[in-house]
Scaffold this motif. Structure first.
Motif, mmCIF file in Angstrom:
data_model
loop_
_atom_site.group_PDB
_atom_site.id
_atom_site.type_symbol
_atom_site.label_atom_id
_atom_site.label_comp_id
_atom_site.label_asym_id
_atom_site.label_seq_id
_atom_site.Cartn_x
_atom_site.Cartn_y
_atom_site.Cartn_z
ATOM 1 N N ALA A 31 -9.263 1.050 8.767
ATOM 2 C CA ALA A 31 -9.121 0.162 9.929
ATOM 3 C C ALA A 31 -9.326 -1.299 9.574
ATOM 4 O O ALA A 31 -9.162 -2.165 10.443
ATOM 5 N N ILE A 32 -9.683 -1.604 8.333
ATOM 6 C CA ILE A 32 -9.919 -2.988 7.914
ATOM 7 C C ILE A 32 -8.737 -3.445 7.063
ATOM 8 O O ILE A 32 -8.410 -2.829 6.048
ATOM 9 N N ILE A 33 -8.114 -4.519 7.492
ATOM 10 C CA ILE A 33 -6.889 -5.006 6.864
ATOM 11 C C ILE A 33 -7.130 -6.372 6.225
ATOM 12 O O ILE A 33 -7.731 -7.259 6.845
ATOM 13 N N PHE A 34 -6.667 -6.532 5.007
ATOM 14 C CA PHE A 34 -6.541 -7.855 4.385
ATOM 15 C C PHE A 34 -5.041 -8.090 4.238
ATOM 16 O O PHE A 34 -4.411 -7.590 3.289
ATOM 17 N N PRO A 35 -4.432 -8.812 5.186
ATOM 18 C CA PRO A 35 -2.967 -8.851 5.285
ATOM 19 C C PRO A 35 -2.221 -9.306 4.048
ATOM 20 O O PRO A 35 -1.047 -8.971 3.888
ATOM 21 N N GLU A 36 -2.873 -10.042 3.155
ATOM 22 C CA GLU A 36 -2.153 -10.561 1.999
ATOM 23 C C GLU A 36 -2.609 -9.935 0.679
ATOM 24 O O GLU A 36 -2.340 -10.462 -0.389
ATOM 25 N N TYR A 37 -3.295 -8.785 0.776
ATOM 26 C CA TYR A 37 -3.688 -8.084 -0.443
ATOM 27 C C TYR A 37 -2.475 -7.374 -1.035
ATOM 28 O O TYR A 37 -1.528 -7.034 -0.324
ATOM 29 N N LYS A 38 -2.505 -7.128 -2.334
ATOM 30 C CA LYS A 38 -1.319 -6.615 -3.031
ATOM 31 C C LYS A 38 -1.037 -5.148 -2.754
ATOM 32 O O LYS A 38 0.107 -4.707 -2.910
ATOM 33 N N LEU A 39 -2.036 -4.343 -2.398
ATOM 34 C CA LEU A 39 -1.813 -2.928 -2.146
ATOM 35 C C LEU A 39 -1.483 -2.684 -0.680
ATOM 36 O O LEU A 39 -2.219 -3.123 0.205
ATOM 37 N N PRO A 40 -0.382 -1.988 -0.399
ATOM 38 C CA PRO A 40 0.069 -1.818 0.983
ATOM 39 C C PRO A 40 -0.968 -1.214 1.914
ATOM 40 O O PRO A 40 -1.092 -1.626 3.071
ATOM 41 N N ALA A 41 -1.731 -0.211 1.444
ATOM 42 C CA ALA A 41 -2.689 0.456 2.321
ATOM 43 C C ALA A 41 -3.764 -0.502 2.812
ATOM 44 O O ALA A 41 -4.266 -0.369 3.922
ATOM 45 N N ILE A 42 -4.138 -1.475 2.003
ATOM 46 C CA ILE A 42 -5.146 -2.456 2.396
ATOM 47 C C ILE A 42 -4.505 -3.607 3.169
ATOM 48 O O ILE A 42 -5.138 -4.208 4.042
ATOM 49 N N ASP A 55 10.867 2.575 -0.965
ATOM 50 C CA ASP A 55 10.768 2.200 -2.373
ATOM 51 C C ASP A 55 9.521 2.815 -2.972
ATOM 52 O O ASP A 55 8.605 3.197 -2.289
ATOM 53 N N ASP A 56 9.508 2.873 -4.287
ATOM 54 C CA ASP A 56 8.377 3.457 -5.013
ATOM 55 C C ASP A 56 7.819 2.465 -6.020
ATOM 56 O O ASP A 56 7.267 2.852 -7.038
ATOM 57 N N ASP A 57 7.951 1.167 -5.738
ATOM 58 C CA ASP A 57 7.587 0.184 -6.753
ATOM 59 C C ASP A 57 6.216 -0.420 -6.538
ATOM 60 O O ASP A 57 5.833 -1.345 -7.234
ATOM 61 N N ASP A 58 5.428 0.079 -5.572
ATOM 62 C CA ASP A 58 4.080 -0.456 -5.459
ATOM 63 C C ASP A 58 3.130 0.406 -6.280
ATOM 64 O O ASP A 58 3.411 1.541 -6.608
ATOM 65 N N GLY A 59 1.963 -0.146 -6.520
ATOM 66 C CA GLY A 59 1.052 0.481 -7.469
ATOM 67 C C GLY A 59 0.151 1.530 -6.890
ATOM 68 O O GLY A 59 -0.793 1.945 -7.538
ATOM 69 N N GLU A 60 0.375 2.002 -5.697
ATOM 70 C CA GLU A 60 -0.532 2.967 -5.107
ATOM 71 C C GLU A 60 0.254 4.002 -4.342
ATOM 72 O O GLU A 60 1.197 3.681 -3.621
#
Length: 348
Positions: free
Chosen positions: A258-269, A99-104
């Protein structure tokens, strides 16, 4: 030969979204009747504190395990590793819809990463499979994948048993009861109601040690005491409760994502396998004035916002701007190196 049941754990979504609950219930209802599966349900994986029964249950599982959650597989795997639930990363055949519906912007181009420091401690000889419940709308897809994983784990156990039998000479001891239960338990028993006890919402970074090079740039950048180092001088999340809810600034400055915030809105983070964090194409005017779409500029602004909320002074780019590791061989300077040189020349 005694059989071992595969442990399947479904981590519920926070809140009570009817569509998500319906999918969760359908998956559990279909899997709970499978004879070779042990199925349990826990609250949102990210919210489980160290004393929560769901967390203790996960830590008690000894064999192969499947965890279904509303998190990216990489995020869920390293979240479990952080909580001491370690194993080999199990590859899944279930893939997310494109899909292409995320903001990044995201890219499937392979990334050439430097060697990572890897997970800490002894890694058990078992596999942990993490499935993202957003990857399909119907429960049948998840049921089929869990069945496939169960068969794969069974074949792996049988292969190991054959290998042991070929290398070991069995010794028969007279009078010794050799019978084993038909199914070996994989974990301690916990009451379902205790597993599902409410868990408060949490916010903290999860480190992916398969990417982390221990550059310590997150330690330098974060001014809230979240990070520290262990006895081996490896970066750890030391004081997670000091992390500022909703702030992913340290993830933006991590050169290896390498640092993840699992519930952030941007997939890469949030832990997506691929994704760009803004490209890190830095120039001085953008850093000090403005395009918040740039990763480092956004990180500086996010950190300043939280400092001001704490009653402290904003520091802008004067503290903790990422620098390259001194031990790395010198190569052509990139935009980030030039930015650091510009800042040094200004005497900031």
């Amino acid at each position: 030969m005694a059989r071992s049941r595969l442990t399947v754990v479904l981590s519920q979504a926070p809140g009570k979204h009817p569509g998500k609950r319906s999918l969760e219930e359908s998956i559990v209802a279909a899997l709970i009747m499978e004879p070779d599966l042990e199925v349990s349900v826990v609250p949102n994986l990210y919210d489980l504190g160290p004393d929560h029964t769901g967390r203790l249950f996960l830590g008690s599982v000894k064999g192969d395990m499947v965890v279904l959650s509303w998190l990216y597989p990489r995020a869920a795997f390293w979240l479990l590793d952080r909580d001491g639930v370690k194993g080999q990363f199990g590859e899944t055949k279930l893939k997310p819809p494109s899909d292409d519906d995320d903001g990044e912007a995201e890219t499937d181009t392979p990334v050439d990463r430097p060697p990572a420091i890897g997970a800490t401690g002894d890694i058990p000889d078992r596999h942990i499979y993490t499935l993202d419940l957003r990857d399909a709308n119907k429960h049948e897809a998840f049921v089929a994948e869990v069945r496939r994983i169960a068969a794969e784990c069974g074949e792996r156990r049988e292969a190991k048993a054959r290998e042991r039998a070929a290398t070991n000479t069995p010794v028969l001891q007279l009078g010794l009861a050799l019978a084993k239960p038909e199914v070996e338990p994989q974990h301690a028993a916990f009451a379902p109601e205790a597993l599902l006890a409410a868990a408060g919402r949490r916010w903290y970074p999860v480190i992916d040690y398969s990417r982390c090079t221990n550059c310590l740039e997150c330690l330098d950048f974060c001014l809230f005491g979240v990070y520290g180092v262990d006895s081996l001088e490896r970066i750890i999340t030391e004081n997670q409760d000091q992390c500022k809810k909703g702030c992913p600034a340290c993830s933006r400055v991590c050169p290896q994502q390498a640092i993840i915030f699992p519930e952030y809105k941007l997939p890469a983070i949030a832990g997506a396998e691929t994704g760009a964090l803004g490209g890190l194409k830095i120039d001085l005017s953008r850093l000090f004035g403005g395009d918040v779409g740039d990763a480092l500029s956004a990180a500086v602004q996010e950190r300043d916002r939280e400092l001001v909320n704490d009653g402290r002074s904003a520091v802008g780019a004067t503290i903790g701007i990422p620098k390259r590791q001194d031990s790395k061989p010198q190569g052509p300077k990139d935009d980030l190196d030039k930015l650091v040189d510009d800042l040094d020349s200004l005497g900031l």
